[in-house]
Design a protein around this motif. Structure first.
Motif, PDB file in Angstrom:
ATOM      1  N   GLY A   1       0.824  -1.209   0.000  1.00  0.00           N
ATOM      2  CA  GLY A   1       0.000   0.000   0.000  1.00  0.00           C
ATOM      3  C   GLY A   1       0.853   1.252   0.000  1.00  0.00           C
ATOM      4  N   SER A   2       1.931   1.242   0.788  1.00  0.00           N
ATOM      5  CA  SER A   2       2.856   2.380   0.813  1.00  0.00           C
ATOM      6  C   SER A   2       3.526   2.561  -0.541  1.00  0.00           C
ATOM      7  CB  SER A   2       3.923   2.181   1.893  1.00  0.00           C
ATOM      8  OG  SER A   2       3.339   2.187   3.161  1.00  0.00           O
ATOM      9  N   LEU A   3       3.902   1.445  -1.146  1.00  0.00           N
ATOM     10  CA  LEU A   3       4.532   1.488  -2.470  1.00  0.00           C
ATOM     11  C   LEU A   3       3.586   2.115  -3.493  1.00  0.00           C
ATOM     12  CD1 LEU A   3       6.669   0.510  -4.605  1.00  0.00           C
ATOM     13  CD2 LEU A   3       5.348  -1.591  -4.701  1.00  0.00           C
ATOM     14  N   LEU A   4       2.345   1.654  -3.527  1.00  0.00           N
ATOM     15  CA  LEU A   4       1.374   2.201  -4.474  1.00  0.00           C
ATOM     16  C   LEU A   4       1.080   3.667  -4.177  1.00  0.00           C
ATOM     17  CD1 LEU A   4      -1.141  -0.740  -4.917  1.00  0.00           C
ATOM     18  CD2 LEU A   4       0.514   0.121  -6.573  1.00  0.00           C
ATOM     19  N   SER A   5       0.976   4.004  -2.913  1.00  0.00           N
ATOM     20  CA  SER A   5       0.738   5.398  -2.535  1.00  0.00           C
ATOM     21  C   SER A   5       1.865   6.287  -3.028  1.00  0.00           C
ATOM     22  CB  SER A   5       0.616   5.533  -1.014  1.00  0.00           C
ATOM     23  OG  SER A   5      -0.517   4.872  -0.550  1.00  0.00           O
ATOM     24  N   PHE A   6       3.098   5.851  -2.794  1.00  0.00           N
ATOM     25  CA  PHE A   6       4.253   6.629  -3.234  1.00  0.00           C
ATOM     26  C   PHE A   6       4.246   6.775  -4.746  1.00  0.00           C
ATOM     27  CE2 PHE A   6       8.545   7.548  -4.491  1.00  0.00           C
ATOM     28  CZ  PHE A   6       8.997   8.426  -3.514  1.00  0.00           C
ATOM     29  N   LEU A   7       3.966   5.691  -5.462  1.00  0.00           N
ATOM     30  CA  LEU A   7       3.954   5.721  -6.925  1.00  0.00           C
ATOM     31  C   LEU A   7       2.908   6.711  -7.443  1.00  0.00           C
ATOM     32  CD1 LEU A   7       4.938   4.564  -9.614  1.00  0.00           C
ATOM     33  CD2 LEU A   7       3.232   2.764  -9.359  1.00  0.00           C
ATOM     34  N   PHE A   8       1.698   6.661  -6.897  1.00  0.00           N
ATOM     35  CA  PHE A   8       0.649   7.565  -7.349  1.00  0.00           C
ATOM     36  C   PHE A   8       0.930   9.009  -6.941  1.00  0.00           C
ATOM     37  CE2 PHE A   8      -1.704   3.775  -8.340  1.00  0.00           C
ATOM     38  CZ  PHE A   8      -2.497   4.171  -9.404  1.00  0.00           C
ATOM     39  N   GLU A   9       1.503   9.208  -5.769  1.00  0.00           N
ATOM     40  CA  GLU A   9       1.849  10.567  -5.353  1.00  0.00           C
ATOM     41  C   GLU A   9       2.973  11.125  -6.220  1.00  0.00           C
ATOM     42  OE1 GLU A   9       0.215  12.600  -3.416  1.00  0.00           O
ATOM     43  OE2 GLU A   9      -1.213  10.992  -3.117  1.00  0.00           O
ATOM     44  N   MET A  10       3.934  10.298  -6.554  1.00  0.00           N
ATOM     45  CA  MET A  10       5.019  10.739  -7.433  1.00  0.00           C
ATOM     46  C   MET A  10       4.466  11.111  -8.804  1.00  0.00           C
ATOM     47  SD  MET A  10       8.488   8.667  -8.281  1.00  0.00           S
ATOM     48  CE  MET A  10       9.669   9.283  -9.464  1.00  0.00           C
ATOM     49  N   ALA A  11       3.569  10.285  -9.340  1.00  0.00           N
ATOM     50  CA  ALA A  11       2.950  10.574 -10.639  1.00  0.00           C
ATOM     51  C   ALA A  11       2.152  11.871 -10.556  1.00  0.00           C
ATOM     52  CB  ALA A  11       2.049   9.413 -11.067  1.00  0.00           C
ATOM     53  N   GLY A  12       1.401  12.055  -9.480  1.00  0.00           N
ATOM     54  CA  GLY A  12       0.636  13.284  -9.305  1.00  0.00           C
ATOM     55  C   GLY A  12       1.518  14.505  -9.189  1.00  0.00           C
TER      56      GLY A  12
ATOM     57  N   ASP B   1      -1.058  11.261 -15.335  1.00  0.00           N
ATOM     58  CA  ASP B   1      -2.272  10.502 -15.035  1.00  0.00           C
ATOM     59  C   ASP B   1      -1.949   9.025 -15.202  1.00  0.00           C
ATOM     60  OD1 ASP B   1      -4.750   9.328 -14.824  1.00  0.00           O
ATOM     61  OD2 ASP B   1      -5.740  10.705 -16.202  1.00  0.00           O
ATOM     62  N   LEU B   2      -1.519   8.411 -14.116  1.00  0.00           N
ATOM     63  CA  LEU B   2      -1.053   7.036 -14.146  1.00  0.00           C
ATOM     64  C   LEU B   2      -2.137   6.062 -14.601  1.00  0.00           C
ATOM     65  CD1 LEU B   2       1.595   5.631 -13.598  1.00  0.00           C
ATOM     66  CD2 LEU B   2       0.889   5.297 -11.248  1.00  0.00           C
ATOM     67  N   LEU B   3      -3.357   6.239 -14.139  1.00  0.00           N
ATOM     68  CA  LEU B   3      -4.440   5.334 -14.530  1.00  0.00           C
ATOM     69  C   LEU B   3      -4.734   5.422 -16.025  1.00  0.00           C
ATOM     70  CD1 LEU B   3      -6.887   5.607 -11.511  1.00  0.00           C
ATOM     71  CD2 LEU B   3      -5.258   3.783 -12.041  1.00  0.00           C
ATOM     72  N   TRP B   4      -4.638   6.609 -16.609  1.00  0.00           N
ATOM     73  CA  TRP B   4      -4.833   6.760 -18.052  1.00  0.00           C
ATOM     74  C   TRP B   4      -3.787   5.945 -18.807  1.00  0.00           C
ATOM     75  CZ3 TRP B   4      -1.855   8.595 -22.088  1.00  0.00           C
ATOM     76  CH2 TRP B   4      -2.527   8.821 -23.290  1.00  0.00           C
TER      77      TRP B   4
ATOM     78  N   LYS C   1      -4.313   2.770 -21.344  1.00  0.00           N
ATOM     79  CA  LYS C   1      -3.802   2.779 -22.724  1.00  0.00           C
ATOM     80  C   LYS C   1      -2.906   1.572 -22.973  1.00  0.00           C
ATOM     81  CE  LYS C   1      -6.093   6.168 -23.901  1.00  0.00           C
ATOM     82  NZ  LYS C   1      -7.314   5.862 -24.594  1.00  0.00           N
ATOM     83  N   LYS C   2      -2.091   1.201 -21.998  1.00  0.00           N
ATOM     84  CA  LYS C   2      -1.221   0.028 -22.140  1.00  0.00           C
ATOM     85  C   LYS C   2      -2.064  -1.242 -22.252  1.00  0.00           C
ATOM     86  CE  LYS C   2       2.510  -2.533 -21.970  1.00  0.00           C
ATOM     87  NZ  LYS C   2       3.012  -3.018 -23.246  1.00  0.00           N
ATOM     88  N   MET C   3      -3.122  -1.330 -21.467  1.00  0.00           N
ATOM     89  CA  MET C   3      -3.999  -2.502 -21.527  1.00  0.00           C
ATOM     90  C   MET C   3      -4.696  -2.573 -22.890  1.00  0.00           C
ATOM     91  SD  MET C   3      -5.476  -2.425 -17.640  1.00  0.00           S
ATOM     92  CE  MET C   3      -6.697  -3.678 -17.897  1.00  0.00           C
ATOM     93  N   ASP C   4      -5.141  -1.421 -23.398  1.00  0.00           N
ATOM     94  CA  ASP C   4      -5.750  -1.385 -24.737  1.00  0.00           C
ATOM     95  C   ASP C   4      -4.759  -1.845 -25.795  1.00  0.00           C
ATOM     96  OD1 ASP C   4      -8.069  -0.417 -23.616  1.00  0.00           O
ATOM     97  OD2 ASP C   4      -7.713   1.670 -24.220  1.00  0.00           O
TER      98      ASP C   4
END
Length: 90
Positions: free
Chosen positions: A51-62, A67-70, A74-77
């Motif tokens: 959870g900390s890892l994901l939080s850090f990753l999303f905060e870094m992206a922000g 927009d990490l989810l975008w 796109k990669k999944m598509d």
């Protein structure tokens, strides 16, 4: 949710002056630390660290207005249209 809120308020304070390289080092350290944890029966410690890892990753992206989810979508598509094994034998 709570972890993300905590990280959001503190990310800029603690990591805002770090270079991108230094931030990536912290992120990679979290990944390595996950592997070193001796897990309990219900993996509570692993879940906290992941959870900390994901939080850090999303905060870094922000922090960098990414927009990490975008990008994940796109990669999944893109992957849906690729041939299985991408022409490799494995």
């Amino acid at each position: 949710g709570d972890v993300m809120a905590d990280m959001s308020s503190e990310f800029k304070e603690f990591f805002g002056d770090y270079t991108v390289c230094e931030q990536c080092f912290v992120l990679s350290s979290l990944v390595v630390d996950i592997e070193k944890v001796s897990y309990d029966a219900d993996d509570t410690e692993m879940r906290k660290r992941f959870g900390s890892l994901l939080s850090f990753l999303f905060e870094m992206a922000g922090f960098y207005h990414v927009d990490l989810l975008w990008h994940v979508e796109k990669k999944m598509d893109y992957n849906e249209g690729r041939p299985k094994c991408h022409g490799k034998a494995y």
